[in-house]
Design an enzyme around this catalytic site. Structure first.
Site, PDB file in Angstrom:
ATOM      1  N   ASP A  29      -1.587   3.355  -0.177  1.00 40.40           N
ATOM      2  CA  ASP A  29      -1.643   2.501   1.016  1.00 40.40           C
ATOM      3  C   ASP A  29      -0.717   3.095   2.078  1.00 40.40           C
ATOM      4  O   ASP A  29       0.420   3.477   1.788  1.00 40.40           O
ATOM      5  CB  ASP A  29      -1.206   1.075   0.655  1.00 40.40           C
ATOM      6  CG  ASP A  29      -1.546   0.081   1.749  1.00 40.40           C
ATOM      7  OD1 ASP A  29      -2.329  -0.843   1.472  1.00 40.40           O
ATOM      8  OD2 ASP A  29      -1.032   0.228   2.883  1.00 40.40           O
ATOM      9  N   ILE A  30      -1.204   3.166   3.303  1.00 39.99           N
ATOM     10  CA  ILE A  30      -0.452   3.827   4.377  1.00 39.99           C
ATOM     11  C   ILE A  30       0.720   2.970   4.864  1.00 39.99           C
ATOM     12  O   ILE A  30       1.662   3.486   5.475  1.00 39.99           O
ATOM     13  CB  ILE A  30      -1.397   4.204   5.552  1.00 39.99           C
ATOM     14  CG1 ILE A  30      -0.853   5.366   6.349  1.00 39.99           C
ATOM     15  CG2 ILE A  30      -1.712   3.016   6.427  1.00 39.99           C
ATOM     16  CD1 ILE A  30      -0.759   6.660   5.605  1.00 39.99           C
ATOM     17  N   HIS A  93     -11.030  -3.574  -1.971  1.00 42.41           N
ATOM     18  CA  HIS A  93      -9.911  -2.752  -2.410  1.00 42.41           C
ATOM     19  C   HIS A  93      -8.963  -3.577  -3.263  1.00 42.41           C
ATOM     20  O   HIS A  93      -8.635  -4.712  -2.939  1.00 42.41           O
ATOM     21  CB  HIS A  93      -9.156  -2.111  -1.233  1.00 42.41           C
ATOM     22  CG  HIS A  93      -8.830  -3.035  -0.109  1.00 42.41           C
ATOM     23  ND1 HIS A  93      -9.766  -3.490   0.794  1.00 42.41           N
ATOM     24  CD2 HIS A  93      -7.664  -3.618   0.257  1.00 42.41           C
ATOM     25  CE1 HIS A  93      -9.194  -4.294   1.668  1.00 42.41           C
ATOM     26  NE2 HIS A  93      -7.904  -4.394   1.359  1.00 42.41           N
ATOM     27  N   HIS A  95      -5.262  -3.833  -4.571  1.00 40.70           N
ATOM     28  CA  HIS A  95      -3.888  -3.371  -4.339  1.00 40.70           C
ATOM     29  C   HIS A  95      -3.180  -3.279  -5.690  1.00 40.70           C
ATOM     30  O   HIS A  95      -3.159  -4.271  -6.439  1.00 40.70           O
ATOM     31  CB  HIS A  95      -3.097  -4.378  -3.496  1.00 40.70           C
ATOM     32  CG  HIS A  95      -3.567  -4.559  -2.083  1.00 40.70           C
ATOM     33  ND1 HIS A  95      -3.001  -3.893  -1.023  1.00 40.70           N
ATOM     34  CD2 HIS A  95      -4.527  -5.352  -1.551  1.00 40.70           C
ATOM     35  CE1 HIS A  95      -3.578  -4.274   0.107  1.00 40.70           C
ATOM     36  NE2 HIS A  95      -4.517  -5.163  -0.183  1.00 40.70           N
TER      37      HIS A  95
HETATM   38  P1  5GP Z   1      -6.107  -6.210   3.219  1.00 41.31           P
HETATM   39  O1  5GP Z   1      -7.478  -5.944   3.793  1.00 41.31           O
HETATM   40  O2  5GP Z   1      -6.161  -6.387   1.721  1.00 41.31           O
HETATM   41  O3  5GP Z   1      -5.407  -7.345   3.894  1.00 41.31           O
HETATM   42  O4  5GP Z   1      -5.196  -4.943   3.482  1.00 41.31           O
HETATM   43  C1  5GP Z   1      -5.695  -3.693   3.811  1.00 41.31           C
HETATM   44  C2  5GP Z   1      -4.705  -2.630   3.382  1.00 41.31           C
HETATM   45  O5  5GP Z   1      -5.219  -1.353   3.766  1.00 41.31           O
HETATM   46  C3  5GP Z   1      -3.314  -2.757   4.028  1.00 41.31           C
HETATM   47  O6  5GP Z   1      -2.317  -2.790   3.017  1.00 41.31           O
HETATM   48  C4  5GP Z   1      -3.199  -1.516   4.916  1.00 41.31           C
HETATM   49  O7  5GP Z   1      -1.897  -0.978   4.969  1.00 41.31           O
HETATM   50  C5  5GP Z   1      -4.183  -0.555   4.261  1.00 41.31           C
HETATM   51  N1  5GP Z   1      -4.787   0.378   5.219  1.00 41.31           N
HETATM   52  C6  5GP Z   1      -5.384   0.055   6.393  1.00 41.31           C
HETATM   53  N2  5GP Z   1      -5.841   1.147   7.008  1.00 41.31           N
HETATM   54  C7  5GP Z   1      -5.509   2.199   6.210  1.00 41.31           C
HETATM   55  C8  5GP Z   1      -5.714   3.604   6.324  1.00 41.31           C
HETATM   56  O8  5GP Z   1      -6.293   4.123   7.279  1.00 41.31           O
HETATM   57  N3  5GP Z   1      -5.241   4.375   5.315  1.00 41.31           N
HETATM   58  C9  5GP Z   1      -4.603   3.848   4.223  1.00 41.31           C
HETATM   59  N4  5GP Z   1      -4.184   4.696   3.281  1.00 41.31           N
HETATM   60  N5  5GP Z   1      -4.399   2.508   4.090  1.00 41.31           N
HETATM   61  C10 5GP Z   1      -4.843   1.705   5.071  1.00 41.31           C
END
Ligand code: 5GP
Length: 129
Positions: A29-30, A93, A95
């Protein structure tokens, strides 16, 4: 339009890749809650986890388990937590988060990581696979 994660799978957007199979992909995660915070995704682009077909859902869980075991070997932590939210990116995704306190599970405090930190972390997890 392809999701940001489909673009990562296609190599159009860079990532710190941990593992890839025919159907699944794992990368750091970035914006991690903690060092080693990893995302496991199906290559099939589906928004919500419980809309996945059963085989893909079960396959994603099996794949995530393998990655979690490697994370726990590679990253000092009390345990690896699992969370599915998906409010930001509409592509399933999982986590996987190395936990040392409840704060690490809360998506509020973020770990600051340099490029070198990401590289060391991804290599350590890959070696533990
Ligand atoms: P959620 O959709 O579960 O709320 O979180 C999405 C997750 O994807 C976040 O933790 C965010 O940091 C990660 N994320 C969003 N865009 C990118 C990206 O371009 N690259 C990576 N490696 N992680 C990402």
């Amino acid at each position: 339009m392809a999701s940001i994660f489909s673009k990562i799978i296609a190599g159009e957007i860079p990532c710190y890749k941990i593992a890839e199979t025919e159907d699944f992909f794992a990368f750091l995660d970035i914006n991690p809650n903690a060092k080693g915070h990893t995302l496991c995704i199906p290559k099939k682009e589906v928004d919500k986890i419980f809309d996945l077909d059963e085989a893909t859902y079960n396959g994603l869980m099996q794949f995530s388990r393998k990655i979690a075991i490697a994370i726990e070997k590679a990253i000092p932590c009390q345990r690896v937590g699992i969370s599915v939210i998906g409010l930001e990116v509409p592509h399933v995704h999982v986590h996987l988060i190395p936990l040392n306190s409840m704060e690490d599970a809360r998506f509020i405090n973020k770990a600051s990581m340099t490029k070198e930190d990401f590289e060391t972390t991804v290599n350590a997890i890959k070696e533990a696979l």
